[in-house]
Design a protein around this motif. Sequence first.
Motif, PDB file in Angstrom:
ATOM      1  N   VAL A  34     -12.173   7.427  -9.286  1.00 60.85           N
ATOM      2  CA  VAL A  34     -12.487   6.719  -8.107  1.00 60.85           C
ATOM      3  C   VAL A  34     -13.131   7.597  -7.073  1.00 60.85           C
ATOM      4  CG1 VAL A  34     -10.729   5.802  -6.164  1.00 60.85           C
ATOM      5  CG2 VAL A  34      -9.597   6.382  -8.363  1.00 60.85           C
ATOM      6  N   GLU A  35     -14.288   6.434  -6.662  1.00 61.13           N
ATOM      7  CA  GLU A  35     -15.465   6.829  -5.917  1.00 61.13           C
ATOM      8  C   GLU A  35     -15.804   5.959  -4.695  1.00 61.13           C
ATOM      9  OE1 GLU A  35     -20.028   7.837  -5.788  1.00 61.13           O
ATOM     10  OE2 GLU A  35     -19.307   6.934  -7.485  1.00 61.13           O
ATOM     11  N   ALA A  36     -15.628   6.361  -3.562  1.00 61.00           N
ATOM     12  CA  ALA A  36     -16.029   5.791  -2.484  1.00 61.00           C
ATOM     13  C   ALA A  36     -17.547   6.372  -1.977  1.00 61.00           C
ATOM     14  CB  ALA A  36     -15.019   6.251  -1.176  1.00 61.00           C
ATOM     15  N   GLY A  37     -18.478   5.428  -2.134  1.00 61.34           N
ATOM     16  CA  GLY A  37     -19.823   5.681  -1.724  1.00 61.34           C
ATOM     17  C   GLY A  37     -20.384   4.763  -0.767  1.00 61.34           C
ATOM     18  N   ASN A  38     -21.415   5.164  -0.520  1.00 61.87           N
ATOM     19  CA  ASN A  38     -22.216   4.746   0.841  1.00 61.87           C
ATOM     20  C   ASN A  38     -22.858   2.985   0.468  1.00 61.87           C
ATOM     21  OD1 ASN A  38     -23.054   6.485   2.946  1.00 61.87           O
ATOM     22  ND2 ASN A  38     -23.776   7.448   0.966  1.00 61.87           N
ATOM     23  N   THR A  99      -9.569  -1.878  -5.421  1.00 62.06           N
ATOM     24  CA  THR A  99     -10.506  -1.711  -6.328  1.00 62.06           C
ATOM     25  C   THR A  99      -9.777  -1.191  -7.792  1.00 62.06           C
ATOM     26  OG1 THR A  99     -12.080  -0.929  -4.688  1.00 62.06           O
ATOM     27  CG2 THR A  99     -12.758  -0.156  -7.083  1.00 62.06           C
ATOM     28  N   ILE A 100      -8.856  -0.103  -7.532  1.00 63.79           N
ATOM     29  CA  ILE A 100      -8.297   0.390  -8.542  1.00 63.79           C
ATOM     30  C   ILE A 100      -7.301  -0.850  -9.381  1.00 63.79           C
ATOM     31  CG2 ILE A 100      -6.404   2.107  -9.327  1.00 63.79           C
ATOM     32  CD1 ILE A 100      -7.200   3.840  -7.082  1.00 63.79           C
ATOM     33  N   ARG A 101      -6.724  -1.157  -8.536  1.00 64.50           N
ATOM     34  CA  ARG A 101      -5.555  -2.328  -9.093  1.00 64.50           C
ATOM     35  C   ARG A 101      -6.322  -3.419  -9.924  1.00 64.50           C
ATOM     36  NH1 ARG A 101      -1.868  -3.850  -3.844  1.00 64.50           N
ATOM     37  NH2 ARG A 101      -0.176  -2.310  -3.912  1.00 64.50           N
ATOM     38  N   GLN A 102      -7.731  -3.891  -9.453  1.00 64.39           N
ATOM     39  CA  GLN A 102      -8.294  -4.650 -10.230  1.00 64.39           C
ATOM     40  C   GLN A 102      -9.027  -4.180 -11.419  1.00 64.39           C
ATOM     41  OE1 GLN A 102      -8.477  -7.717  -9.425  1.00 64.39           O
ATOM     42  NE2 GLN A 102      -9.690  -8.510 -11.226  1.00 64.39           N
ATOM     43  N   SER A 103      -9.313  -2.760 -11.477  1.00 69.21           N
ATOM     44  CA  SER A 103      -9.991  -2.177 -12.587  1.00 69.21           C
ATOM     45  C   SER A 103      -8.920  -2.030 -13.687  1.00 69.21           C
ATOM     46  CB  SER A 103     -10.331  -0.769 -12.522  1.00 69.21           C
ATOM     47  OG  SER A 103      -9.424   0.120 -12.023  1.00 69.21           O
ATOM     48  N   LEU A 104      -7.581  -1.835 -13.378  1.00 69.99           N
ATOM     49  CA  LEU A 104      -6.454  -1.655 -14.456  1.00 69.99           C
ATOM     50  C   LEU A 104      -6.089  -2.918 -14.855  1.00 69.99           C
ATOM     51  CD1 LEU A 104      -4.000   0.832 -12.410  1.00 69.99           C
ATOM     52  CD2 LEU A 104      -5.607   1.353 -14.621  1.00 69.99           C
ATOM     53  N   PHE A 105      -6.165  -3.995 -13.765  1.00 72.93           N
ATOM     54  CA  PHE A 105      -5.694  -5.405 -14.366  1.00 72.93           C
ATOM     55  C   PHE A 105      -6.679  -5.992 -15.453  1.00 72.93           C
ATOM     56  CE2 PHE A 105      -6.578 -10.190 -13.755  1.00 72.93           C
ATOM     57  CZ  PHE A 105      -5.239 -10.658 -13.877  1.00 72.93           C
ATOM     58  N   GLU A 106      -8.026  -5.750 -15.049  1.00 74.60           N
ATOM     59  CA  GLU A 106      -8.857  -6.125 -16.025  1.00 74.60           C
ATOM     60  C   GLU A 106      -8.750  -5.665 -17.491  1.00 74.60           C
ATOM     61  OE1 GLU A 106     -12.637  -5.356 -14.256  1.00 74.60           O
ATOM     62  OE2 GLU A 106     -12.457  -7.018 -12.668  1.00 74.60           O
ATOM     63  N   LEU A 136      -8.701  12.091   2.049  1.00 76.95           N
ATOM     64  CA  LEU A 136      -7.281  11.868   2.485  1.00 76.95           C
ATOM     65  C   LEU A 136      -7.043  10.152   2.094  1.00 76.95           C
ATOM     66  CD1 LEU A 136      -6.246  13.775   5.632  1.00 76.95           C
ATOM     67  CD2 LEU A 136      -5.298  13.980   3.367  1.00 76.95           C
ATOM     68  N   ALA A 137      -8.010   9.499   2.771  1.00 71.82           N
ATOM     69  CA  ALA A 137      -7.999   8.038   2.297  1.00 71.82           C
ATOM     70  C   ALA A 137      -8.220   7.659   1.084  1.00 71.82           C
ATOM     71  CB  ALA A 137      -9.330   7.339   3.166  1.00 71.82           C
ATOM     72  N   LEU A 138      -8.776   8.398  -0.084  1.00 70.92           N
ATOM     73  CA  LEU A 138      -8.938   8.129  -1.352  1.00 70.92           C
ATOM     74  C   LEU A 138      -7.455   8.435  -2.061  1.00 70.92           C
ATOM     75  CD1 LEU A 138     -12.310   9.738  -2.006  1.00 70.92           C
ATOM     76  CD2 LEU A 138     -11.948   7.584  -2.801  1.00 70.92           C
ATOM     77  N   ALA A 139      -6.941   9.591  -1.499  1.00 67.88           N
ATOM     78  CA  ALA A 139      -5.678  10.085  -2.022  1.00 67.88           C
ATOM     79  C   ALA A 139      -4.539   8.867  -1.615  1.00 67.88           C
ATOM     80  CB  ALA A 139      -5.178  11.285  -1.495  1.00 67.88           C
ATOM     81  N   GLU A 140      -4.516   8.429  -0.372  1.00 70.35           N
ATOM     82  CA  GLU A 140      -3.564   7.430  -0.154  1.00 70.35           C
ATOM     83  C   GLU A 140      -3.643   6.161  -0.572  1.00 70.35           C
ATOM     84  OE1 GLU A 140      -0.600   5.890   2.263  1.00 70.35           O
ATOM     85  OE2 GLU A 140      -1.354   7.800   2.061  1.00 70.35           O
ATOM     86  N   GLY A 141      -5.075   5.837  -1.135  1.00 69.31           N
ATOM     87  CA  GLY A 141      -5.350   4.473  -1.673  1.00 69.31           C
ATOM     88  C   GLY A 141      -4.638   4.737  -3.295  1.00 69.31           C
ATOM     89  N   CYS A 142      -4.844   5.770  -3.848  1.00 66.76           N
ATOM     90  CA  CYS A 142      -4.235   6.220  -5.227  1.00 66.76           C
ATOM     91  C   CYS A 142      -2.756   6.082  -5.083  1.00 66.76           C
ATOM     92  CB  CYS A 142      -4.683   7.554  -5.790  1.00 66.76           C
ATOM     93  SG  CYS A 142      -6.415   7.588  -5.909  1.00 66.76           S
ATOM     94  N   LEU A 143      -2.087   6.803  -3.967  1.00 60.21           N
ATOM     95  CA  LEU A 143      -0.688   6.621  -3.855  1.00 60.21           C
ATOM     96  C   LEU A 143      -0.169   5.312  -3.683  1.00 60.21           C
ATOM     97  CD1 LEU A 143      -0.339   9.568  -1.568  1.00 60.21           C
ATOM     98  CD2 LEU A 143       0.379   9.454  -3.965  1.00 60.21           C
ATOM     99  N   MET A 144      -0.832   4.534  -3.054  1.00 61.08           N
ATOM    100  CA  MET A 144      -0.416   2.974  -2.730  1.00 61.08           C
ATOM    101  C   MET A 144      -0.505   2.109  -4.188  1.00 61.08           C
ATOM    102  SD  MET A 144      -2.631   2.391   0.551  1.00 61.08           S
ATOM    103  CE  MET A 144      -2.414   0.686   1.099  1.00 61.08           C
TER     104      MET A 144
END
Length: 481
Positions: A34-38, A99-106, A136-144
Amino acid sequence: MSAEHEFAGSRFLGKKFNMNRLNITDSSFIVASVEAGNTTTKCILTSTDLKTGITEVIGKHVRLTREIQKPTNESNVFGKTLGGTALTKETLAELVRDTIRQSLFEKNLTVDDVHFVVRSTGVTTASGEQLEMIILALAEGCLMVGFPPRKMTGYLSLDNLPDKLKSYSYLDNVYFDGAVAGVRPPAGPGEGIVSNEMEGELALAGVKEAGKHSGTDLRNPCIAIDMGTTLSGRIADGSRPYAKTIANFCGYAGAVADALVQNIDSNKKSIYEFILPNNESENERGEYVFSESILKEIESAKIEIMKSVHVTRVPDGRDCFGPFPVNMAAAKEADLILFGCDVGENGSDFEKISVIGNQIYEIGGINAVSFLADEMMSEIAVLLIECIRNEGLLVEEDLIGITGRAGTTGRKKELILQKLKERNIITAPETKLIFAEDGLARGAAVMARCMNSLGCPSNPIGGRRGGKCIMKERHELQNMK
């Protein structure tokens, strides 16, 4: 390795996978990178066969980072991307979650199918506090999404590993001591040397793994250059059992090409958005044909732009280079060289590039701008390799892995090899370079394996090129400590 072999390997690394062909078995280790980029926020799914040590990209979902929800409270904004997109912990976490949810769903997968999650960011930060907020935001998104914390940190003992992975782990023999793919991170005081050190670490691990697909042993010593929106990567020496990081990269990469389109469409901030509609691969676009007059205009534009682009060893005394704060005292303490790419001074000449890009667009359309971008970015890559050579860090037997959209897409690969050969910077460059798509995701899969001691002694990724597995040496070193 012939040029034909090399480019076949590159196409293999970038091919799209059909879910019907996936073969997930008991020896498969599934990692979500999981990467948050510019420019983009991605979730890339990889599957490593722990019997062979080979990693495949099995799924990918990419979103534009600028599509993040606008913050309801400006006081919560902790930073911005290079394109000016405001970031809050809450809105970034929601973008990561979706983003994670969609990648898993596909790919018809669930969080239960994923064994490990690796988080990284390419967003430029001005301080350690801003970087911490992104992590922290990346971790929170994964936990969600539903990933438990244990899938984001290494297992400390063999007993804690899932049963299906225990027979492939060597946690009872060696533990994770910070070295990824057999390379120690640079040591230095304070907050580190550059803020994108983890990105460089993943890139180095990723190109090593990618080399296995084309029969290339990219183990130490080696060079990894990640040309995403920003520049990152590392140079590792040939020390044993762990190589030492002897150079880092920082500054601008794809952001230079993105500047070409800033005045063309106010709704689009990167050349990625013009050339890659609907997430199609840039490698699939056709060949362009231009008149002689347009080709001359493109060449003149490239020459003018390159007057403002500085590819160099970062000089002592700088506290910032391009978008990155740099700690030159820490670099000196670690006996490490920084190489970088700047535009003007700390990005001061980007507006000049935007004006030139608009001029080329008016005479040749977006295809001409794309052609110019390939010329520019290949030139930057070649100048960087030449700079490494001039500093004495490139020897004849060294191999170079290049990843990132600004180094692997379009015509850039062919142009880089052509220019290296014409200028005699590297002898037979087609045998020394490999171009790897999704290098960071591949590196994340390697990091996840290292953190859990999921090695493959018969096909090692650490140690010296051509040498054997370094597990015995690691065990002896750790016992001494």
